[in-house]
Design an enzyme around this catalytic site. Structure first.
Site: not given
Ligand code: FBP
Length: 250
Positions: A144, A175
């Site tokens: 991310y 991911k």
């Molecule tokens: P969701 O489908 O609920 O968004 O989960 C995917 C995920 O990557 C989780 O594994 C992680 O906890 C969350 O999203 C992280 O989201 P954020 O963008 O809030 O950090």
């Protein structure tokens, strides 16, 4: 080359993510039903998921039920709460060795590219990746773009960059978030080369729209999804999961 066989079916992936208790906190995401890890395990089993993502604590406390369910376990090795503001970094809370001893068939790790702590995160990831591959366990990197230097975490430039970072640092599966632009996702798939991509789900949205999103992602060349809230916050998670399975494994 690390085999993905234990956490894929017909080369495709459908993971149920349940690390939000740590990442977001129970009051923001859970209701009376989905607060229970056993409810999530049942969705994963009946819904045909190819993996369930837990942190170490749930993997340990519910290890008997997880083993009985036969759902491939993926342990998320690092994490953080949402309480600390500022530049993001997740702490390592589980080693690869512990994950393997808990029966993990894959491990997950979050990398925040653009964070002030990026160099430490990537260094940690390198060690984890090396260790996991010694055990022949695939590594899924949540990548991310985040931190003060990131103006738009969903821009094509940042998402494509995140994807390539995944290949460069040695992730087997990356991911990534999907910005609903198919041409951007196609480019992300292209730059990931032999590394595979799964898309994250995000907060709960209209079910039809979510299904459409998954179709678009599959059409763009990803191998599947790693989602949480859109499934286990659904009124009928198993019915929804079966619809998703039809799209993913068709
Ligand atoms: P969701 O489908 O609920 O968004 O989960 C995917 C995920 O990557 C989780 O594994 C992680 O906890 C969350 O999203 C992280 O989201 P954020 O963008 O809030 O950090």
């Amino acid at each position: 080359m690390i085999s993905l066989n234990k956490i894929t079916k017909k080369g495709k992936a459908m993971y149920l993510a349940y690390d939000q208790g740590l990442e977001h906190g129970p009051e923001s995401d859970f209701n009376d039903k989905n607060i229970d890890p056993l409810y999530i395990l049942e969705i994963a089993k009946k819904g045909g998921f190819t993996g369930i993502i837990f942190h170490k604590g749930i993997a340990e406390k519910y290890s008997v039920e997880i083993k009985k369910s036969k759902i491939p376990l993926i342990i998320k090795l690092n994490g953080k709460t949402r309480l600390v503001k500022g530049e993001p970094i997740s702490s390592i809370i589980c080693s690869v060795k512990e994950a393997v001893s808990l029966g993990a068939k894959g491990v997950g790790f979050t990398i925040y590219i653009g964070s002030k702590y990026e160099s430490k995160i990537i260094e940690d990831f390198g060690k984890i990746q090396h260790e996991a591959h010694k055990y022949k366990i695939p590594v899924i990197a949540w990548i991310y773009p985040r931190g003060k230097s990131i103006k738009n975490d969903l821009s094509r430039e940042n998402l494509v960059y995140a994807s390539r970072v995944g290949l460069e640092v040695g992730a087997d599966i990356i991911k990534l978030k999907y910005n609903r632009k198919k041409s951007d996702l196609k480019r992300m798939v292209e730059v990931a080369g032999k590394a595979k991509i799964v898309v994250a789900g995000g907060s709960k949205k209209n079910e039809e729209d979510f299904i459409k999103e998954v179709k678009e992602a599959m059409d763009s060349g990803v191998i599947g999804i790693a989602v949480g809230r859109n499934v286990w916050q659904s009124k009928d998670p198993i019915k929804l999961s079966k619809k998703l399975g039809k799209i993913i494994f068709k």
